[in-house]
Design a protein around this motif. Sequence first.
Motif, PDB file in Angstrom:
ATOM      1  N   ASN A 132       0.858  -1.174   0.000  1.00 37.60           N
ATOM      2  CA  ASN A 132       0.000   0.000   0.000  1.00 37.60           C
ATOM      3  C   ASN A 132       0.900   1.232   0.000  1.00 37.60           C
ATOM      4  OD1 ASN A 132      -1.801   2.078   0.454  1.00 37.60           O
ATOM      5  ND2 ASN A 132      -2.229   1.499   2.581  1.00 37.60           N
ATOM      6  N   ALA A 133       1.047   1.861  -1.152  1.00 32.79           N
ATOM      7  CA  ALA A 133       1.968   2.995  -1.264  1.00 32.79           C
ATOM      8  C   ALA A 133       1.584   4.135  -0.337  1.00 32.79           C
ATOM      9  CB  ALA A 133       2.014   3.482  -2.716  1.00 32.79           C
ATOM     10  N   ASP A 134       0.279   4.318  -0.103  1.00 36.04           N
ATOM     11  CA  ASP A 134      -0.169   5.406   0.773  1.00 36.04           C
ATOM     12  C   ASP A 134       0.204   5.146   2.226  1.00 36.04           C
ATOM     13  OD1 ASP A 134      -1.271   6.745  -1.376  1.00 36.04           O
ATOM     14  OD2 ASP A 134      -3.256   5.851  -1.101  1.00 36.04           O
ATOM     15  N   GLY A 135       0.535   3.898   2.553  1.00 38.68           N
ATOM     16  CA  GLY A 135       0.910   3.567   3.923  1.00 38.68           C
ATOM     17  C   GLY A 135       2.385   3.760   4.222  1.00 38.68           C
ATOM     18  N   ILE A 136       3.164   4.187   3.221  1.00 37.76           N
ATOM     19  CA  ILE A 136       4.594   4.407   3.418  1.00 37.76           C
ATOM     20  C   ILE A 136       4.806   5.853   3.849  1.00 37.76           C
ATOM     21  CG2 ILE A 136       6.882   4.311   2.344  1.00 37.76           C
ATOM     22  CD1 ILE A 136       5.658   2.352   0.286  1.00 37.76           C
ATOM     23  N   VAL A 137       5.393   6.043   5.018  1.00 36.53           N
ATOM     24  CA  VAL A 137       5.546   7.394   5.557  1.00 36.53           C
ATOM     25  C   VAL A 137       6.835   8.022   5.029  1.00 36.53           C
ATOM     26  CG1 VAL A 137       4.249   6.788   7.634  1.00 36.53           C
ATOM     27  CG2 VAL A 137       6.761   6.620   7.653  1.00 36.53           C
ATOM     28  N   PRO A 138       6.967   9.350   5.122  1.00 35.57           N
ATOM     29  CA  PRO A 138       8.162  10.032   4.591  1.00 35.57           C
ATOM     30  C   PRO A 138       9.448   9.593   5.299  1.00 35.57           C
ATOM     31  CG  PRO A 138       6.393  11.596   5.014  1.00 35.57           C
ATOM     32  CD  PRO A 138       5.969  10.306   5.623  1.00 35.57           C
ATOM     33  N   ILE A 139      10.539   9.675   4.549  1.00 39.40           N
ATOM     34  CA  ILE A 139      11.854   9.293   5.055  1.00 39.40           C
ATOM     35  C   ILE A 139      12.839  10.429   4.825  1.00 39.40           C
ATOM     36  CG2 ILE A 139      13.762   7.626   4.867  1.00 39.40           C
ATOM     37  CD1 ILE A 139      11.655   5.750   3.449  1.00 39.40           C
ATOM     38  N   ILE A 140      13.588  10.761   5.856  1.00 44.00           N
ATOM     39  CA  ILE A 140      14.764  11.628   5.739  1.00 44.00           C
ATOM     40  C   ILE A 140      15.972  10.757   6.072  1.00 44.00           C
ATOM     41  CG2 ILE A 140      16.008  13.613   6.692  1.00 44.00           C
ATOM     42  CD1 ILE A 140      13.245  14.814   7.361  1.00 44.00           C
ATOM     43  N   ALA A 141      16.980  10.767   5.223  1.00 41.95           N
ATOM     44  CA  ALA A 141      18.173   9.960   5.449  1.00 41.95           C
ATOM     45  C   ALA A 141      19.343  10.864   5.811  1.00 41.95           C
ATOM     46  CB  ALA A 141      18.510   9.132   4.216  1.00 41.95           C
ATOM     47  N   VAL A 142      20.055  10.474   6.869  1.00 37.72           N
ATOM     48  CA  VAL A 142      21.231  11.212   7.321  1.00 37.72           C
ATOM     49  C   VAL A 142      22.375  10.206   7.479  1.00 37.72           C
ATOM     50  CG1 VAL A 142      22.195  12.795   9.028  1.00 37.72           C
ATOM     51  CG2 VAL A 142      19.725  12.810   8.575  1.00 37.72           C
ATOM     52  N   LYS A 173       9.033   4.403  -3.192  1.00 40.87           N
ATOM     53  CA  LYS A 173       8.888   5.357  -2.098  1.00 40.87           C
ATOM     54  C   LYS A 173       9.858   5.082  -0.942  1.00 40.87           C
ATOM     55  CE  LYS A 173       4.981   7.229  -0.956  1.00 40.87           C
ATOM     56  NZ  LYS A 173       3.570   7.466  -0.529  1.00 40.87           N
ATOM     57  N   LEU A 174      10.695   4.051  -1.083  1.00 42.66           N
ATOM     58  CA  LEU A 174      11.786   3.877  -0.134  1.00 42.66           C
ATOM     59  C   LEU A 174      12.927   4.853  -0.400  1.00 42.66           C
ATOM     60  CD1 LEU A 174      12.134   0.027   0.481  1.00 42.66           C
ATOM     61  CD2 LEU A 174      11.413   1.782   2.088  1.00 42.66           C
ATOM     62  N   LEU A 175      12.921   5.489  -1.546  1.00 41.99           N
ATOM     63  CA  LEU A 175      13.887   6.553  -1.803  1.00 41.99           C
ATOM     64  C   LEU A 175      13.572   7.716  -0.874  1.00 41.99           C
ATOM     65  CD1 LEU A 175      16.190   7.667  -3.636  1.00 41.99           C
ATOM     66  CD2 LEU A 175      14.386   8.663  -5.074  1.00 41.99           C
ATOM     67  N   PRO A 176      14.490   8.075   0.019  1.00 42.34           N
ATOM     68  CA  PRO A 176      14.197   9.162   0.960  1.00 42.34           C
ATOM     69  C   PRO A 176      13.795  10.454   0.257  1.00 42.34           C
ATOM     70  CG  PRO A 176      16.125   7.946   1.679  1.00 42.34           C
ATOM     71  CD  PRO A 176      15.780   7.424   0.308  1.00 42.34           C
ATOM     72  N   SER A 177      12.894  11.186   0.880  1.00 42.36           N
ATOM     73  CA  SER A 177      12.435  12.455   0.312  1.00 42.36           C
ATOM     74  C   SER A 177      13.507  13.523   0.406  1.00 42.36           C
ATOM     75  CB  SER A 177      11.174  12.930   1.037  1.00 42.36           C
ATOM     76  OG  SER A 177      10.144  11.981   0.920  1.00 42.36           O
ATOM     77  N   VAL A 178      14.277  13.494   1.482  1.00 35.45           N
ATOM     78  CA  VAL A 178      15.362  14.447   1.707  1.00 35.45           C
ATOM     79  C   VAL A 178      16.557  13.686   2.265  1.00 35.45           C
ATOM     80  CG1 VAL A 178      16.130  16.535   2.902  1.00 35.45           C
ATOM     81  CG2 VAL A 178      13.736  16.323   2.199  1.00 35.45           C
ATOM     82  N   VAL A 179      17.740  14.031   1.773  1.00 34.30           N
ATOM     83  CA  VAL A 179      18.992  13.482   2.308  1.00 34.30           C
ATOM     84  C   VAL A 179      19.833  14.644   2.819  1.00 34.30           C
ATOM     85  CG1 VAL A 179      21.099  12.198   1.780  1.00 34.30           C
ATOM     86  CG2 VAL A 179      18.938  11.565   0.666  1.00 34.30           C
ATOM     87  N   ILE A 180      20.349  14.495   4.035  1.00 37.30           N
ATOM     88  CA  ILE A 180      21.311  15.471   4.561  1.00 37.30           C
ATOM     89  C   ILE A 180      22.670  14.785   4.618  1.00 37.30           C
ATOM     90  CG2 ILE A 180      22.002  16.868   6.544  1.00 37.30           C
ATOM     91  CD1 ILE A 180      19.071  17.272   7.196  1.00 37.30           C
ATOM     92  N   CYS A 181      23.579  15.228   3.771  1.00 40.20           N
ATOM     93  CA  CYS A 181      24.946  14.711   3.751  1.00 40.20           C
ATOM     94  C   CYS A 181      25.873  15.744   4.383  1.00 40.20           C
ATOM     95  CB  CYS A 181      25.395  14.408   2.319  1.00 40.20           C
ATOM     96  SG  CYS A 181      24.799  12.846   1.677  1.00 40.20           S
ATOM     97  N   ASP A 182      26.208  15.515   5.627  1.00 41.59           N
ATOM     98  CA  ASP A 182      27.057  16.427   6.382  1.00 41.59           C
ATOM     99  C   ASP A 182      28.358  15.701   6.723  1.00 41.59           C
ATOM    100  OD1 ASP A 182      28.328  18.037   8.232  1.00 41.59           O
ATOM    101  OD2 ASP A 182      26.500  18.531   9.348  1.00 41.59           O
TER     102      ASP A 182
END
Length: 381
Positions: A132-142, A173-182
Amino acid sequence: MIPTANWTYPTAIRFGAGRISEIAEACAATGMKRPLLVTDKGLANLAITHATLDLMEAAGLGRAVFSDVDPNPTDQNAEAGVKFFRDGGHDGVIAFGGGSALDLGKVLAFMAGQTEALWYYGGLTAWNTRANADGIVPIIAVPTTAGTGSEVGRASVITNSETHEKQFIFHPKLLPSVVICDPELTAGMPQMITAGTGMDAFAHCLEAFSSPNYHPMSQGIALEGMRLVKDYLPRAFADGNDIEARAHMMSAALMGATAFQKGLGAIHAISHPIGAVHHTHHGTTNAVVMQPVLRFNREAVEERLEQAAAYLGIAGGFDGFFGFVGELNRSLAVPLNLTDLGVVDPDIDALVSSALADPSVSNNPVKMNAENTRALLLECF
């Protein structure tokens, strides 16, 4: 010079020293109000994690954290994490750490709104239309290491606790919406982890470059990714606080994982079952088996790697490239073979079977079968 940039390929990436300070902005961009930070046991009590939680709390996002993540994350970790996520009423995941934490964090986000058990959604076929694609919540990857590139991947690798096999969960949708590369988050990373994760990035680039599949964009990314590893991994290994080298290694990790849309091969087909059964570090295992796989594939990749060697400034064509890999491993204190890595009493038949079942097999330049895969594995010991 330490680079700073904003990229939108293959997703939104905030790249640069100190950019973890933008974690609240990233949450706002994805609509998260009650994020769960997922990290591993080793990172949970480190200063960089507490500083990130402080930033979240100051922005009214709470400081919820789940850290029951094994070095090779399992379905049991996922089950516990999903329960923690649901019980806490969270609405998104901040995956914070190395490949293990990133993979598990992405799976928690995937499973948050699903109704079946994890392995119902396993495999790489059909773009996971069961989910269920709508059941996948947003992801931020750090990411806090520079190797796996899971921060820009559409899959997670999870170990089946019953079969001891690594399996894939895939969804766009497993591709994170935002990535922070620090790169400051990777400063002081232990030499062993620096070497292993760096060689993981190199393996991704090498196998993507060697894959027979047609993908010119990935081909170019893989080649430049190898150059960055060649130039900057020795520096990052020698000085854990060399932020310029750390930054370029973070780029190499991103590039390797983007490039391997073109496919991986025998390095990963062998490394996955060994890591699942013997709990070795994935990137280090890749480094250990890299030269045997190069010999195995030589006939199919010799001309291509001559071109790579020329670009990288390595004399001697394929042989020069092969020698460079060996010297790089030695300079990074990579074990000479799987025995030195600690793989004792291996069940070769079981490893062969698992290797041939790995999705990477189909992309290897030389067709793999039971006979030649067994011979290749034996050469790695």
